[in-house]
Motif scaffolding. Structure first.
Motif, mmCIF file in Angstrom:
data_model
loop_
_atom_site.group_PDB
_atom_site.id
_atom_site.type_symbol
_atom_site.label_atom_id
_atom_site.label_comp_id
_atom_site.label_asym_id
_atom_site.label_seq_id
_atom_site.Cartn_x
_atom_site.Cartn_y
_atom_site.Cartn_z
ATOM 1 N N GLY A 46 0.823 -1.209 0.000
ATOM 2 C CA GLY A 46 0.000 0.000 0.000
ATOM 3 C C GLY A 46 0.855 1.257 0.000
ATOM 4 N N CYS A 75 4.591 -11.209 1.382
ATOM 5 C CA CYS A 75 3.808 -12.393 1.794
ATOM 6 C C CYS A 75 3.266 -13.204 0.610
ATOM 7 N N PRO A 76 2.713 -12.551 -0.447
ATOM 8 C CA PRO A 76 2.199 -13.376 -1.547
ATOM 9 C C PRO A 76 3.303 -14.290 -2.081
ATOM 10 N N ALA A 109 11.584 3.370 11.955
ATOM 11 C CA ALA A 109 10.161 3.210 12.289
ATOM 12 C C ALA A 109 9.603 4.543 12.760
ATOM 13 N N ALA A 136 0.101 3.340 6.241
ATOM 14 C CA ALA A 136 -0.014 2.033 5.556
ATOM 15 C C ALA A 136 0.830 1.012 6.315
ATOM 16 N N GLY A 138 0.156 -1.893 7.569
ATOM 17 C CA GLY A 138 -0.183 -3.319 7.529
ATOM 18 C C GLY A 138 -0.771 -3.788 8.856
ATOM 19 N N ARG A 193 -5.545 -10.772 7.703
ATOM 20 C CA ARG A 193 -4.829 -10.589 6.428
ATOM 21 C C ARG A 193 -5.024 -11.800 5.513
ATOM 22 N N ALA A 197 -5.420 -17.376 2.365
ATOM 23 C CA ALA A 197 -4.019 -17.836 2.427
ATOM 24 C C ALA A 197 -3.777 -19.031 3.366
ATOM 25 N N ARG A 201 -1.874 -22.313 2.061
ATOM 26 C CA ARG A 201 -0.730 -22.834 2.819
ATOM 27 C C ARG A 201 -0.903 -24.325 3.098
ATOM 28 N N GLY A 321 -4.744 -0.030 2.867
ATOM 29 C CA GLY A 321 -4.198 -1.385 3.001
ATOM 30 C C GLY A 321 -4.853 -2.182 4.111
ATOM 31 N N LYS A 331 -8.360 -8.100 2.641
ATOM 32 C CA LYS A 331 -7.041 -7.560 2.978
ATOM 33 C C LYS A 331 -6.001 -8.279 2.127
ATOM 34 N N SER A 334 -3.004 -6.960 -3.564
ATOM 35 C CA SER A 334 -3.595 -6.415 -4.764
ATOM 36 C C SER A 334 -4.471 -5.193 -4.422
ATOM 37 N N ALA A 336 -4.332 -3.470 -1.534
ATOM 38 C CA ALA A 336 -3.517 -2.442 -0.862
ATOM 39 C C ALA A 336 -2.820 -1.564 -1.903
ATOM 40 N N ILE A 364 -7.533 -8.705 -6.884
ATOM 41 C CA ILE A 364 -7.538 -10.073 -7.429
ATOM 42 C C ILE A 364 -6.700 -10.936 -6.505
#
Ligand code: FAD
Length: 429
Positions: A46, A75-76, A109, A136, A138, A193, A197, A201, A321, A331, A334, A336, A364
């Motif tokens: 994002g 992550c993807p 940070a 953003a 996450g 999130r 997934a 996994r 995001g 979440k 794509s 974000a 998507i």
């Protein structure tokens, strides 16, 4: 009638935003012309997309991206790393191209936000001023939500829900497990999130076990009854991994209510499961900086005005995001990234004192269940009744039945890889 009313309301909201933007530009004549300062916190899908898009829309904007990690780990496709199908380096991206686009990247940070003074405090003690701020960050894992599961427990029972060291820890545990072991995946209730997934996994871990440790099993302990693309997953599990994956749904006693890391035990209302590998995905919330800014409500997530991504709780702050709550947008990376671009256009309009366009964007999501075998779902979203809603008729999902399915799934697996290549190039260069 309702549709008419909602259109009218939308128009009124737009007029309101335009008027507010125009009046703030008038109140400070140099504001619209000068190079305004936009700070973006979080250099993931994002935030990085938003920072880049802001500079593309208006190269006079002074855009700063605050992100503590010099390398972003995506992550993807990290489920493929866990299954030994891909190296972690294929998931990693730097910020050099974003900096080359004229974005100032600060590798620290954000630790504090003062919305009145419009400043962001940084970990090393300095601070940044902003005209507009985009959050953003996450997700953060809620280490207070599942008794027994804290940061120390995550070193024994990895969540692997932020990619990087946790991904590799889960991979090593699978490699070290003896044939015949049980791998449990504890799935939280929504929102969390990337809703499909955990099942992707399970599929890819099953692929690894089937080849290398065929007497082993996967146990999904689920805090939900239905799952996304359920028929497609169940069909694929029967086809590729018969008898290997067992899923216990919420109503069958699947919800994990506590964990005991010392014995790798997952406790449910219906009994205990002692397993060899425990992948515990805990409940989540928006990244901590969102609550420090006052932008998260008591759900832990950030409510926004979908017309502007503006925080409903703090002025001059936009949120995009995974951190956002409200509406049917999943979440995902794509979404974000698409939100990042849409938000950049809105922020640039507000700064220029021109009325922003109502945002519309697509999301998507591909699920790979075996090498060369994937399916997808997609949708488009727009503001409706103060939330993001799927545009009627815009949703697509892969077919469950029909002729030539092998070819369709193969094509969708190739498209998944192409999607990842495109989104990471668009985001990180
Ligand atoms: C196993 C798994 C598989 C997935 N697969 C897919 C998929 O196939 N397709 C898909 O679309 N999505 C997928 N997702 C979801 C996707 O990863 C997330 O939805 C996406 O990363 C969200 O983007 P974001 O920008 O909101 O957050 P992130 O990408 O997580 O970025 C947030 C960034 O903010 C930074 N940050 C946090 N706090 C601060 C702070 N205080 N100061 C500065 N920076 C800060 C973090 O370091 C991080 O870099 C998957 C997720 C998982 C867990």
């Amino acid at each position: 009638m309702d549709a008419l009313r909602s259109k009218t309301t939308r128009r009124n909201v737009l007029r309101g935003i335009a008027a507010a933007a125009a009046s703030s530009a008038l109140a400070c004549p140099s504001y619209a012309q000068s190079s305004a300062r936009v700070v973006v916190i979080g250099g993931g899908f994002g935030g990085a997309s938003c920072a880049r898009a802001l500079r593309k829309i208006n190269s006079r904007l002074r855009v700063t991206l605050v992100e503590p990690n010099r390398i972003f780990t995506a992550c993807p496709f990290s489920n493929e790393v866990i299954a030994g199908l891909r190296g972690i380096d294929a998931q990693q991206f730097g910020y050099e191209k974003i900096a080359a686009d004229g974005v100032t990247v600060i590798a620290q940070a954000a630790t504090k936000i003062d919305p009145k003074a419009r400043t962001v405090g940084l970990a090393e003690g300095t601070s940044l001023s902003y005209d507009r701020l985009v959050l953003a960050p996450g997700i953060d894992l809620r280490f207070d939500a599942l008794p027994g599961y804290d940061e120390a427990a995550a070193e024994k029972m990895p969540h692997a829900w932020k990619a990087g060291a946790q991904t590799m820890l889960l991979r090593r545990q699978l490699e070290a497990m003896e044939d015949g072991g049980v791998v449990a995946i504890a799935v939280p209730a929504t929102p969390y999130r990337c809703p499909p997934a955990p099942y992707e996994r399970a599929s890819l871990i099953a692929h690894y076990l089937k080849a290398k440790k065929p007497r082993s099993k996967i146990l999904i302990l689920d805090a939900k009854d239905g799952i996304p693309q359920q028929r497609l997953f169940e069909h694929a599990w029967k086809k590729f991994y018969p008898g290997l994956i067992e899923r216990i749904a919420l109503s069958e006693g699947g919800r994990v209510v506590s964990v005991e890391p010392a014995t790798n035990t997952l406790v449910t209302e219906f009994g205990n499961h002692d397993v060899q590998v425990a992948n515990v995905i805990p409940p989540q919330k928006a990244g901590m900086i969102a609550s420090l800014a006052g932008a998260a409500d008591n759900t832990g997530w950030c409510p926004i005005d979908p017309m502007t991504f503006g925080s409903k709780l703090v002025p001059n702050i936009h949120v995009i995001g995974d951190a956002v709550i409200g509406g049917s947008v999943p979440k995902s990376a794509s979404a974000a990234s698409a939100e990042g671009k849409a938000c950049a256009a809105i922020v640039a309009s507000l700064i220029a004192g021109t009325p922003p366009q109502s945002p519309t964007f697509e999301g998507i999501c591909y699920n790979t269940v075996a090498p060369g075998y994937a399916f997808f779902m997609s949708g488009s979203y727009h503001p409706r009744d103060d939330l993001f809603a799927e545009i009627p008729g815009s949703g697509f999902t892969s077919p469950v039945n029909g002729n030539g399915l092998e070819e369709v799934r193969k094509r969708e697996a190739d498209q998944a890889q192409a999607w990842f290549n495109t989104i990471t190039v668009e985001t990180f260069g």
